[in-house]
Design an enzyme around this catalytic site. Structure first.
Site, PDB file in Angstrom:
ATOM      1  N   ASN A   9       0.867  -1.181   0.000  1.00  0.00           N
ATOM      2  CA  ASN A   9       0.000   0.000   0.000  1.00  0.00           C
ATOM      3  C   ASN A   9       0.907   1.236   0.000  1.00  0.00           C
ATOM      4  O   ASN A   9       1.494   1.571   1.024  1.00  0.00           O
ATOM      5  CB  ASN A   9      -0.885  -0.027   1.257  1.00  0.00           C
ATOM      6  CG  ASN A   9      -1.683   1.246   1.419  1.00  0.00           C
ATOM      7  OD1 ASN A   9      -1.808   2.046   0.490  1.00  0.00           O
ATOM      8  ND2 ASN A   9      -2.239   1.443   2.610  1.00  0.00           N
ATOM      9  N   LYS A  11       0.102   4.281  -0.335  1.00  0.00           N
ATOM     10  CA  LYS A  11      -0.564   5.478   0.222  1.00  0.00           C
ATOM     11  C   LYS A  11      -0.313   6.684  -0.698  1.00  0.00           C
ATOM     12  O   LYS A  11      -0.184   6.514  -1.904  1.00  0.00           O
ATOM     13  CB  LYS A  11      -0.087   5.743   1.649  1.00  0.00           C
ATOM     14  CG  LYS A  11      -0.139   4.488   2.526  1.00  0.00           C
ATOM     15  CD  LYS A  11       0.005   4.784   3.978  1.00  0.00           C
ATOM     16  CE  LYS A  11       0.080   3.484   4.744  1.00  0.00           C
ATOM     17  NZ  LYS A  11      -0.003   3.661   6.177  1.00  0.00           N
ATOM     18  N   HIS A  96      -9.397   0.945   4.820  1.00  0.00           N
ATOM     19  CA  HIS A  96      -8.141   1.180   5.532  1.00  0.00           C
ATOM     20  C   HIS A  96      -8.414   2.124   6.699  1.00  0.00           C
ATOM     21  O   HIS A  96      -9.251   3.023   6.603  1.00  0.00           O
ATOM     22  CB  HIS A  96      -7.107   1.790   4.571  1.00  0.00           C
ATOM     23  CG  HIS A  96      -5.732   1.830   5.166  1.00  0.00           C
ATOM     24  ND1 HIS A  96      -5.362   2.797   6.071  1.00  0.00           N
ATOM     25  CD2 HIS A  96      -4.660   1.016   5.011  1.00  0.00           C
ATOM     26  CE1 HIS A  96      -4.105   2.567   6.444  1.00  0.00           C
ATOM     27  NE2 HIS A  96      -3.666   1.492   5.816  1.00  0.00           N
ATOM     28  N   GLU A  98      -6.935   4.610   7.796  1.00  0.00           N
ATOM     29  CA  GLU A  98      -6.786   6.048   7.480  1.00  0.00           C
ATOM     30  C   GLU A  98      -8.037   6.577   6.780  1.00  0.00           C
ATOM     31  O   GLU A  98      -8.440   7.718   6.988  1.00  0.00           O
ATOM     32  CB  GLU A  98      -5.520   6.263   6.630  1.00  0.00           C
ATOM     33  CG  GLU A  98      -4.260   6.050   7.460  1.00  0.00           C
ATOM     34  CD  GLU A  98      -3.048   5.559   6.692  1.00  0.00           C
ATOM     35  OE1 GLU A  98      -3.036   5.606   5.459  1.00  0.00           O
ATOM     36  OE2 GLU A  98      -2.097   5.097   7.359  1.00  0.00           O
ATOM     37  N   GLU A 167      -5.286  -5.005  10.416  1.00  0.00           N
ATOM     38  CA  GLU A 167      -4.277  -3.982  10.629  1.00  0.00           C
ATOM     39  C   GLU A 167      -4.587  -3.216  11.920  1.00  0.00           C
ATOM     40  O   GLU A 167      -5.422  -2.293  11.909  1.00  0.00           O
ATOM     41  CB  GLU A 167      -4.271  -2.988   9.475  1.00  0.00           C
ATOM     42  CG  GLU A 167      -3.974  -3.612   8.134  1.00  0.00           C
ATOM     43  CD  GLU A 167      -3.389  -2.586   7.162  1.00  0.00           C
ATOM     44  OE1 GLU A 167      -2.287  -2.824   6.669  1.00  0.00           O
ATOM     45  OE2 GLU A 167      -4.027  -1.545   6.938  1.00  0.00           O
ATOM     46  N   GLY A 173       2.441   2.273  10.748  1.00  0.00           N
ATOM     47  CA  GLY A 173       3.376   3.384  10.606  1.00  0.00           C
ATOM     48  C   GLY A 173       4.037   3.795  11.917  1.00  0.00           C
ATOM     49  O   GLY A 173       4.662   4.853  11.998  1.00  0.00           O
ATOM     50  N   SER A 212       3.482  -2.091  10.422  1.00  0.00           N
ATOM     51  CA  SER A 212       4.934  -2.107  10.650  1.00  0.00           C
ATOM     52  C   SER A 212       5.565  -3.464  10.357  1.00  0.00           C
ATOM     53  O   SER A 212       6.511  -3.885  11.037  1.00  0.00           O
ATOM     54  CB  SER A 212       5.263  -1.636  12.073  1.00  0.00           C
ATOM     55  OG  SER A 212       4.843  -0.299  12.247  1.00  0.00           O
TER      56      SER A 212
HETATM   57  C1  PEP Z   1      -0.724   0.187   6.081  1.00  0.00           C
HETATM   58  O1  PEP Z   1      -1.007   1.352   6.242  1.00  0.00           O
HETATM   59  O2  PEP Z   1      -1.462  -0.530   5.377  1.00  0.00           O
HETATM   60  C2  PEP Z   1       0.470  -0.336   6.744  1.00  0.00           C
HETATM   61  C3  PEP Z   1       0.492  -1.593   7.041  1.00  0.00           C
HETATM   62  O3  PEP Z   1       1.461   0.576   7.021  1.00  0.00           O
HETATM   63  P1  PEP Z   1       2.895   0.273   7.677  1.00  0.00           P
HETATM   64  O4  PEP Z   1       3.416  -1.007   7.109  1.00  0.00           O
HETATM   65  O5  PEP Z   1       3.738   1.456   7.293  1.00  0.00           O
HETATM   66  O6  PEP Z   1       2.680   0.182   9.161  1.00  0.00           O
END
Ligand code: PEP
Length: 249
Positions: A9, A11, A96, A98, A167, A173, A212
């Site tokens: 992803n 983003k 997601h 966000e 997630e 992040g 992460s």
């Molecule tokens: C995401 O936003 O889908 C995600 C998993 O981000 P990150 O790997 O940066 O934590």
């Protein structure tokens, strides 16, 4: 056998040139990934059309990060599922955290998006996950279960097509990954919840972990029986890291 999937992803990152270079890097390293691992990348909307051909040739799935909850019409700034399909997208990330947090997405709007994505023969990568305060209050199972209602309302045929991504918001992040035991516990819970409605199909549903995930922790996460791959944010912006994660099964 469930499908193993590693999806990136991106983003709101990369100019078109940077995105093109990232795809070139991923394609050039893809031979090192086992044939039974499906790679998917989700660049920004602006890049999809021009990246589709190279990704298709390389056998990498193209995903969008979102779509409109309407079919077409006077919705300035929106992009429909039909438009995504018309430029070669095969997947669409939906729900997601966000999008839920900053754009007010709810189960009701997500149900509309999931339906449109499926109608246009795209595969939804449907995200669920609790916030830190919800985990600390031991409410994570309840929160995730209520988010899953959207896919529990699908027909059996449609349910069989979807991918789930768990997630935890506190891990996205932040550099704070869920432990493999935490991931397994909630992935098993998700599968059990799905299987109460879709007994056989839930065994085949790929449930990805996101938050992460990186080349150092991916192997332990992917070794869990109910973790079928990852949805990767930050680490997906470097081809070597994305590929190393995909080599972690
Ligand atoms: C995401 O936003 O889908 C995600 C998993 O981000 P990150 O790997 O940066 O934590």
């Amino acid at each position: 056998m469930r499908k193993k999937i590693v999806a990136g992803n991106w983003k709101m990152n990369t100019t078109f040139d940077e995105g093109e270079a990232l795809v070139k890097g991923i394609v050039s390293l893809k031979a090192g990934v086992a044939a039974d691992v499906t790679l998917v990348v989700a660049p920004p909307f602006t890049h999809l059309n021009c990246l589709a051909e190279d990704l298709e040739k390389a056998g990498v799935g193209l995903s969008a990060q979102n779509c409109a909850n309407h079919e077409s019409g006077a919705y300035t700034g929106e992009v429909s599922a039909k438009m995504l399909a018309s430029v070669g997208a095969k997947y669409c990330i939906l729900g997601h955290s966000e999008r839920r947090e900053y754009y007010g997405e709810t189960n009701a709007t997500l149900a509309e998006k999931v339906a449109l994505v499926l109608q246009n023969n795209l595969i939804p990568i449907f995200c669920v996950g609790e916030k830190l305060a919800e985990r600390e209050a031991n409410r994570h199972f309840e929160v995730v279960k209520s988010q899953l209602e959207v896919v529990l309302n699908l027909s059996a045929d449609d349910f069989a097509k979807i991918v789930i991504a768990y997630e935890p918001v506190w891990a996205i992040g932040t550099g704070k990954t869920a432990t493999s035991a935490q991931a397994q516990e909630i992935h098993a819970f998700i599968r059990k919840t799905l299987s109460e409605k879709f007994a056989a199909a839930a065994e085949q549903t790929s449930i990805l972990y996101g938050g992460s995930c990186n080349p150092k922790n991916a192997a332990e996460l992917f070794a869990q029986p109910d973790v079928d791959g990852g949805l990767i944010g930050g680490a997906a912006l470097v081809a070597e890291n994305f590929i190393a994660i995909a080599q972690s099964f």
